[in-house]
Write a protein that holds these residues in place. Sequence first.
Motif, PDB file in Angstrom:
ATOM      1  N   SER A  51       0.863  -1.169   0.000  1.00 51.97           N
ATOM      2  CA  SER A  51       0.000   0.000   0.000  1.00 51.97           C
ATOM      3  C   SER A  51       0.905   1.226   0.000  1.00 51.97           C
ATOM      4  N   ASN A  57      -3.114   6.578  -1.233  1.00 51.41           N
ATOM      5  CA  ASN A  57      -4.094   6.706  -0.158  1.00 51.41           C
ATOM      6  C   ASN A  57      -4.368   8.173   0.132  1.00 51.41           C
ATOM      7  N   ARG A 115      -4.770   8.983   7.260  1.00 53.50           N
ATOM      8  CA  ARG A 115      -4.418   8.380   5.984  1.00 53.50           C
ATOM      9  C   ARG A 115      -4.418   6.862   6.149  1.00 53.50           C
ATOM     10  N   ARG A 116      -5.253   6.195   5.372  1.00 57.04           N
ATOM     11  CA  ARG A 116      -5.317   4.736   5.415  1.00 57.04           C
ATOM     12  C   ARG A 116      -3.978   4.169   4.967  1.00 57.04           C
ATOM     13  N   CYS A 174      -4.415   2.726   9.824  1.00 58.69           N
ATOM     14  CA  CYS A 174      -4.332   4.111   9.365  1.00 58.69           C
ATOM     15  C   CYS A 174      -3.179   4.806  10.079  1.00 58.69           C
TER      16      CYS A 174
END
Length: 186
Positions: free
Chosen positions: A77, A82, A95-96, A109
């Motif tokens: 990720s 994100n 923010r994820r 997060c």
Amino acid sequence: MELNRAVAANIKRIRKQQKLSLERTAEAAGVSRSMLGQIERGEANPSVAILGKLAAALKVPAEEFLRCDAFEPTLLSRELDNKPQRLDGGKVVLRRSMPYEEGTRSETCFLDVYISGTYTPDSAVTGSLCTVTMISGTGFLTVDGETYTLQERDAMRFAADQPWSLRNQGNATVRAMLLWQYRKEG
């Protein structure tokens, strides 16, 4: 696993379990063979109407296509992918880092609480837990009416289905990692 990939894998798995060819399934559902192939490869997102036709052709409830019990053990990720959520007049940035996955029933997060900011999340799902791990700064975590001072590398887990907040009263940004865990119902 993202939803359209889960739908694709489930349709293909059910079709193969029933020993049906792509052509025969497409014909029974009233969709083209190429469309069904695209759906099974995750290249096309089927409409609800097409999912209904496929469910009827395969003689399964349409919700079977949405089942997502697996998770990807390796998942990258990237921060740039994100989008941050700005809260409390811009004094809080959420923010994820890892999206919710049904297989792990969790998500994470990053949280930045700037000077005089307070993060107060919406109510969480009943039975959910949150672990707040401080990365830097000093935060004041209020849970169930009691306030705890968390410093760098401190962590606290609590029932997240009650009101709680993380406040910055210092003169440096508070950075934390939030881990949300959702218990399985039943």
